[in-house]
Motif scaffolding. Structure first.
Motif, PDB file in Angstrom:
ATOM      1  N   PHE A  75      -3.073  14.598 -19.873  1.00  0.00           N
ATOM      2  CA  PHE A  75      -2.930  13.307 -19.202  1.00  0.00           C
ATOM      3  C   PHE A  75      -3.916  12.356 -19.861  1.00  0.00           C
ATOM      4  O   PHE A  75      -5.107  12.369 -19.573  1.00  0.00           O
ATOM      5  N   ASP A  76      -3.414  11.554 -20.795  1.00  0.00           N
ATOM      6  CA  ASP A  76      -4.268  10.689 -21.607  1.00  0.00           C
ATOM      7  C   ASP A  76      -4.732   9.430 -20.882  1.00  0.00           C
ATOM      8  O   ASP A  76      -5.727   8.840 -21.257  1.00  0.00           O
ATOM      9  N   ARG A  77      -4.009   8.991 -19.889  1.00  0.00           N
ATOM     10  CA  ARG A  77      -4.323   7.730 -19.223  1.00  0.00           C
ATOM     11  C   ARG A  77      -4.399   7.939 -17.716  1.00  0.00           C
ATOM     12  O   ARG A  77      -3.645   8.722 -17.154  1.00  0.00           O
ATOM     13  N   MET A  78      -5.289   7.206 -17.102  1.00  0.00           N
ATOM     14  CA  MET A  78      -5.360   7.183 -15.646  1.00  0.00           C
ATOM     15  C   MET A  78      -5.149   5.740 -15.227  1.00  0.00           C
ATOM     16  O   MET A  78      -5.806   4.836 -15.726  1.00  0.00           O
ATOM     17  N   LEU A  79      -4.215   5.546 -14.338  1.00  0.00           N
ATOM     18  CA  LEU A  79      -3.881   4.209 -13.861  1.00  0.00           C
ATOM     19  C   LEU A  79      -4.139   4.155 -12.369  1.00  0.00           C
ATOM     20  O   LEU A  79      -3.557   4.932 -11.608  1.00  0.00           O
ATOM     21  N   LEU A  80      -5.017   3.263 -11.963  1.00  0.00           N
ATOM     22  CA  LEU A  80      -5.299   3.082 -10.553  1.00  0.00           C
ATOM     23  C   LEU A  80      -4.288   2.091  -9.986  1.00  0.00           C
ATOM     24  O   LEU A  80      -4.164   0.970 -10.468  1.00  0.00           O
ATOM     25  N   VAL A  81      -3.537   2.540  -8.996  1.00  0.00           N
ATOM     26  CA  VAL A  81      -2.603   1.662  -8.304  1.00  0.00           C
ATOM     27  C   VAL A  81      -3.249   1.339  -6.962  1.00  0.00           C
ATOM     28  O   VAL A  81      -3.234   2.151  -6.042  1.00  0.00           O
ATOM     29  N   GLY A  82      -3.854   0.186  -6.900  1.00  0.00           N
ATOM     30  CA  GLY A  82      -4.576  -0.211  -5.700  1.00  0.00           C
ATOM     31  C   GLY A  82      -3.650  -0.837  -4.672  1.00  0.00           C
ATOM     32  O   GLY A  82      -2.436  -0.931  -4.858  1.00  0.00           O
ATOM     33  N   PRO A  83      -4.247  -1.276  -3.579  1.00  0.00           N
ATOM     34  CA  PRO A  83      -3.440  -1.914  -2.537  1.00  0.00           C
ATOM     35  C   PRO A  83      -2.894  -3.253  -3.028  1.00  0.00           C
ATOM     36  O   PRO A  83      -3.477  -3.874  -3.923  1.00  0.00           O
ATOM     37  N   PRO A  84      -1.790  -3.717  -2.456  1.00  0.00           N
ATOM     38  CA  PRO A  84      -1.206  -4.982  -2.914  1.00  0.00           C
ATOM     39  C   PRO A  84      -2.090  -6.180  -2.559  1.00  0.00           C
ATOM     40  O   PRO A  84      -2.796  -6.167  -1.541  1.00  0.00           O
ATOM     41  N   MET A 162     -13.159   2.452  -0.209  1.00  0.00           N
ATOM     42  CA  MET A 162     -12.199   3.333  -0.861  1.00  0.00           C
ATOM     43  C   MET A 162     -11.762   2.752  -2.207  1.00  0.00           C
ATOM     44  O   MET A 162     -11.662   3.471  -3.198  1.00  0.00           O
ATOM     45  N   VAL A 163     -11.520   1.453  -2.243  1.00  0.00           N
ATOM     46  CA  VAL A 163     -11.104   0.804  -3.486  1.00  0.00           C
ATOM     47  C   VAL A 163     -12.190   0.947  -4.540  1.00  0.00           C
ATOM     48  O   VAL A 163     -11.917   1.324  -5.678  1.00  0.00           O
ATOM     49  N   SER A 164     -13.434   0.680  -4.179  1.00  0.00           N
ATOM     50  CA  SER A 164     -14.521   0.783  -5.158  1.00  0.00           C
ATOM     51  C   SER A 164     -14.716   2.233  -5.610  1.00  0.00           C
ATOM     52  O   SER A 164     -15.010   2.488  -6.774  1.00  0.00           O
ATOM     53  N   TYR A 165     -14.509   3.194  -4.703  1.00  0.00           N
ATOM     54  CA  TYR A 165     -14.613   4.610  -5.056  1.00  0.00           C
ATOM     55  C   TYR A 165     -13.590   4.967  -6.138  1.00  0.00           C
ATOM     56  O   TYR A 165     -13.925   5.577  -7.150  1.00  0.00           O
ATOM     57  N   TYR A 166     -12.338   4.572  -5.930  1.00  0.00           N
ATOM     58  CA  TYR A 166     -11.296   4.876  -6.914  1.00  0.00           C
ATOM     59  C   TYR A 166     -11.496   4.107  -8.213  1.00  0.00           C
ATOM     60  O   TYR A 166     -11.182   4.613  -9.293  1.00  0.00           O
ATOM     61  N   GLU A 167     -12.020   2.896  -8.141  1.00  0.00           N
ATOM     62  CA  GLU A 167     -12.305   2.144  -9.364  1.00  0.00           C
ATOM     63  C   GLU A 167     -13.386   2.851 -10.190  1.00  0.00           C
ATOM     64  O   GLU A 167     -13.291   2.912 -11.404  1.00  0.00           O
TER      65      GLU A 167
END
Length: 188
Positions: A75-84, A162-167
């Motif tokens: 898995f070469d890329r990680m894409l964060l899909v955040g809230p809208p 949560m958003v900052s954690y995933y970022e």
């Protein structure tokens, strides 16, 4: 994996990859999990650019994934899909409120403003809850007061921490592990 190779071009999508891809030796029944993960890693190593197979996975727990899954070539890329954002929430609200009879005072733009941290499923539930409130009051149309009351009951799934954690996790895995170039001096 075999079927994907036979039918290429193909896409393999693994939802909740953390169920089988957690760090080895950490699972309750680690032998079975480890064997499953090892087989997935072997299968992934069998893909190259000529196979025309793309592997995509989703998780809401990237912190527990085995590092072997995240190395280059897998898995070469990680894409964060955040809230809208507000515009996205407005569009989602339009979809979920489209079929419901609404009073003239219903303002979906205002609702989009009030729903920071809400994701699509939260907004869907908000619309259903507002409709149920209107039905219980024997109203013919859903009014803005029904949405405001629904906002008291339906809480957002996503909090700012949560958003900052995933970022932070996304940055940690961006392009592999960060290495100090000075530590590589003398190595060729």
């Amino acid at each position: 994996f075999k079927r994907a190779r036979e039918c290429a071009p193909a896409i393999i999508f693994i939802d909740e990859i953390d169920a089988v891809g957690r760090k080895r030796g950490k699972a309750e029944h680690s032998t079975e999990y480890d064997q499953t993960l090892n087989q997935i890693l072997v299968e992934m190593d069998g893909f190259d650019t000529d196979t025309n197979v793309i592997l995509i996975a989703a998780t809401n727990r990237p912190d527990i994934l085995d590092p072997a899954l995240l190395r280059s070539g897998r898995f070469d890329r990680m894409l964060l899909v955040g809230p809208p954002d507000k515009l996205g929430r407005h569009e989602i609200l339009k979809i979920h409120a489209a079929a419901m009879p609404k009073a003239e005072d219903v303002n979906l733009e205002e609702l989009a403003e009030l729903t920071e941290g809400y994701v699509g499923s939260d907004l869907s539930l908000l619309c259903r809850e507002a409709a149920m409130l209107a039905l219980r009051q024997e109203g013919e149309k859903v009014e803005m007061k029904d949405f405001r009351e629904a906002l008291r009951k339906v809480r957002p799934s996503v909090e700012e921490n949560m958003v900052s954690y995933y970022e932070r996790i996304s940055q940690r895995f961006k392009g592999g592990i960060k290495v100090d170039p000075a530590s590589l001096m003398g190595y060729r």
